[in-house]
Scaffold this active site. Structure first.
Site, PDB file in Angstrom:
ATOM      1  N   TYR A   1      60.491  52.914  29.991  1.00 33.78           N
ATOM      2  CA  TYR A   1      60.498  51.346  30.411  1.00 33.78           C
ATOM      3  C   TYR A   1      61.949  50.876  30.415  1.00 33.78           C
ATOM      4  O   TYR A   1      62.175  49.701  30.487  1.00 33.78           O
ATOM      5  CB  TYR A   1      59.958  50.454  29.267  1.00 33.78           C
ATOM      6  CG  TYR A   1      58.647  50.863  28.892  1.00 33.78           C
ATOM      7  CD1 TYR A   1      57.519  50.872  29.551  1.00 33.78           C
ATOM      8  CD2 TYR A   1      58.526  51.199  27.309  1.00 33.78           C
ATOM      9  CE1 TYR A   1      56.358  51.483  29.180  1.00 33.78           C
ATOM     10  CE2 TYR A   1      57.281  51.717  26.956  1.00 33.78           C
ATOM     11  CZ  TYR A   1      56.145  51.732  27.713  1.00 33.78           C
ATOM     12  OH  TYR A   1      54.935  52.313  27.362  1.00 33.78           O
TER      13      TYR A   1
ATOM     14  N   LYS B   1      49.554  57.910  17.235  1.00 29.12           N
ATOM     15  CA  LYS B   1      50.610  57.396  16.336  1.00 29.12           C
ATOM     16  C   LYS B   1      50.872  57.849  14.998  1.00 29.12           C
ATOM     17  O   LYS B   1      51.397  58.997  14.719  1.00 29.12           O
ATOM     18  CB  LYS B   1      50.802  55.895  16.494  1.00 29.12           C
ATOM     19  CG  LYS B   1      51.149  55.276  17.851  1.00 29.12           C
ATOM     20  CD  LYS B   1      51.332  53.940  17.924  1.00 29.12           C
ATOM     21  CE  LYS B   1      51.736  53.371  19.334  1.00 29.12           C
ATOM     22  NZ  LYS B   1      52.943  53.842  19.718  1.00 29.12           N
TER      23      LYS B   1
ATOM     24  N   ASP C   1      39.985  51.214  20.491  1.00 28.54           N
ATOM     25  CA  ASP C   1      41.348  51.704  20.450  1.00 28.54           C
ATOM     26  C   ASP C   1      42.252  51.453  19.117  1.00 28.54           C
ATOM     27  O   ASP C   1      42.643  50.342  19.053  1.00 28.54           O
ATOM     28  CB  ASP C   1      42.031  51.494  21.697  1.00 28.54           C
ATOM     29  CG  ASP C   1      43.485  52.057  21.868  1.00 28.54           C
ATOM     30  OD1 ASP C   1      44.068  52.305  21.085  1.00 28.54           O
ATOM     31  OD2 ASP C   1      44.143  51.560  22.933  1.00 28.54           O
TER      32      ASP C   1
ATOM     33  N   TYR D   1      46.682  46.299  25.588  1.00 28.13           N
ATOM     34  CA  TYR D   1      47.378  47.536  25.884  1.00 28.13           C
ATOM     35  C   TYR D   1      46.823  48.697  25.515  1.00 28.13           C
ATOM     36  O   TYR D   1      46.335  49.022  24.333  1.00 28.13           O
ATOM     37  CB  TYR D   1      48.979  47.346  25.565  1.00 28.13           C
ATOM     38  CG  TYR D   1      49.571  48.734  25.910  1.00 28.13           C
ATOM     39  CD1 TYR D   1      50.324  48.824  27.277  1.00 28.13           C
ATOM     40  CD2 TYR D   1      49.938  49.616  25.000  1.00 28.13           C
ATOM     41  CE1 TYR D   1      51.004  49.949  27.367  1.00 28.13           C
ATOM     42  CE2 TYR D   1      50.505  50.927  25.026  1.00 28.13           C
ATOM     43  CZ  TYR D   1      51.174  50.941  26.555  1.00 28.13           C
ATOM     44  OH  TYR D   1      51.768  52.279  26.599  1.00 28.13           O
TER      45      TYR D   1
END
Length: 425
Positions: free
Chosen positions: A18, A280, A251, A138
């Protein structure tokens, strides 16, 4: 190399996430990480208030996870998963199926890939190609995942013309978690917004005949804005999916493995999705690994799933993930997360009502200061680093998702740094 040489070569060759090249945001050399702290090249120790992007729930350099990697590498580091199998992957899949009630496990490389696989599952299952989600979400940075991220305020506007168009219901209200505004107020017992439930119902009913699936982040919208929403909205989506024969994809990449105070975000609502994505914290922050799980009904109807990552089922990652889940089962993570939640609530309370602060909210081991305007990332990082803390603010958020191993003193240091940062807004 000394820290100066690392930074010089970094500037010449490395493209960070990013950012542009060269980046206007400074980077810092890390020499080692242990427990809940990282040590920089200049010798400074910082509490890792991000759990290294929410993954290192047990802290860094954990002896049990280290040993799992050592033991596995003596047998094999990697073999292809096409036509072969091995104990670490099978044990992990069996463990995840038992934890979730979802029988079939597809082992992927990253969270974004897990979402791609979930979408492929839904399309192959239904023969349809349209998804419904909510604004503010997201789901990752690959193309199918980007297509269900927020289409206006998300980070993927550069690719709008290349992304398929899906159905977006309104953003959920922020009506879950705890807020000190201006006095301590618990939101967890508040009822859902009936008008929003009606909006969700209308959105699904209007498009049900062309939907392959509904995909949402349960209870917490993560990188899209760290918003907490009432579990009743997830329960309604489960009911609507059942009523209209549509799959529900959860998600859980950010919310899985205890982060919100429940093992999975779906547990707040008492529901089970048809497809779930995890990642994660799956390996405790050691190795890149994710998984897409589904019911036997979904898998049986799909047949051949057209996806196969090269490093799928990597034995090292699966072995470490198994050890991480063992640790999670053994440690009193519910009590740890509850203590962190209480400490975040108390420590962030002084920021409520401060100039430039729009909202302060806490849920489980997630603490958020939302600002009126986008923050100066470099400036905020300098301030929190002066307080011995590592955070990575973005957009209008100064937030923390610390390791569960943090002590009350660690959390107090994190919240003190965050409150100090609000003075710079």
């Amino acid at each position: 190399m000394d820290a100066g040489e690392v930074l010089r070569l970094d500037r010449e060759h490395v493209w960070h996430p990013y950012t542009a090249v060269p980046s206007g945001v400074p980077v810092h050399v890390v020499r080692r990480a242990g427990g809940v702290r990282i040590t920089l090249g200049d010798g400074r120790e910082l509490i890792d208030g991000m759990a290294s992007w929410w993954a290192a729930i047990h802290g860094h350099n954990h002896p049990r996870l280290n040993q799992a990697a050592r033991d596995q590498i003596d047998d094999m580091a990697h073999v292809m998963f096409g036509g072969l199998t091995h104990e670490p992957a099978v044990r992990l899949a069996h463990r995840l199926a038992g934890m979730t009630g979802l029988d079939r496990v597809f082992l992927a490389d990253s969270g974004s890939v897990a979402v791609e696989v979930a979408i492929k599952m839904a399309v192959q299952y239904s023969g349809r190609s349209t998804l419904l989600t909510v604004r503010g979400g997201y789901h990752g940075d690959t193309f199918a995942a980007m297509s269900v991220c927020d289409p206006v305020n998300g980070m993927h506007h550069l690719f709008t013309g290349m992304l398929p168009r899906h159905v977006f219901a309104p953003m959920p209200p922020h009506d879950y978690g705890r807020r000190p505004v201006p006095a301590p107020v618990s939101m967890t017992q508040a009822g859902p917004d009936e008008a929003y439930l009606a909006e969700l119902t209308a959105a699904v009913e209007a498009h049900a005949d062309r939907l392959a699936a509904i995909i949402v982040e349960p209870v917490v919208q993560g990188a899209g804005g760290m918003r907490f929403s009432h579990p009743a909205y997830l329960r309604r989506l489960r009911d609507l999916a059942d009523e209209h024969g549509v799959l529900l994809i959860a998600d859980e990449i950010a919310t899985g493995f205890g982060r919100t105070g429940e093992m999975f975000g779906c547990d707040h609502a008492g529901i089970r999705p048809d497809i779930m994505c995890v990642g994660k914290a799956l390996t405790g922050g050691y190795m890149t690994l994710a998984a897409t799980l589904c019911t036997a009904r979904v898998a049986d109807r799909i047949g051949v799933l057209m996806h196969g990552p090269t490093y799928m089922g990597n034995p090292l990652a699966c072995a470490v993930a198994g050890a991480s889940l063992d640790l999670l089962a053994e440690r009193p993570w519910r009590e740890e997360v509850a203590r962190i939640e209480a400490a975040l609530f108390d420590g962030l309370a002084p920021a409520a009502g401060a100039p430039g602060v729009r909202d302060v909210r806490v849920l489980g081991a997630i603490g958020v200061i939302e600002t009126d305007q986008p923050v100066d990332v470099a400036k905020i990082q300098d301030i929190v680093m002066e307080h011995g803390v590592w955070l990575r603010p973005f957009g209008r958020l100064i937030y923390t998702m610390p390791p569960y191993a943090c002590t009350p003193e660690d959390v107090a240091r994190i919240t003190g740094a965050m409150v100090a940062a609000t003075a710079a807004l």
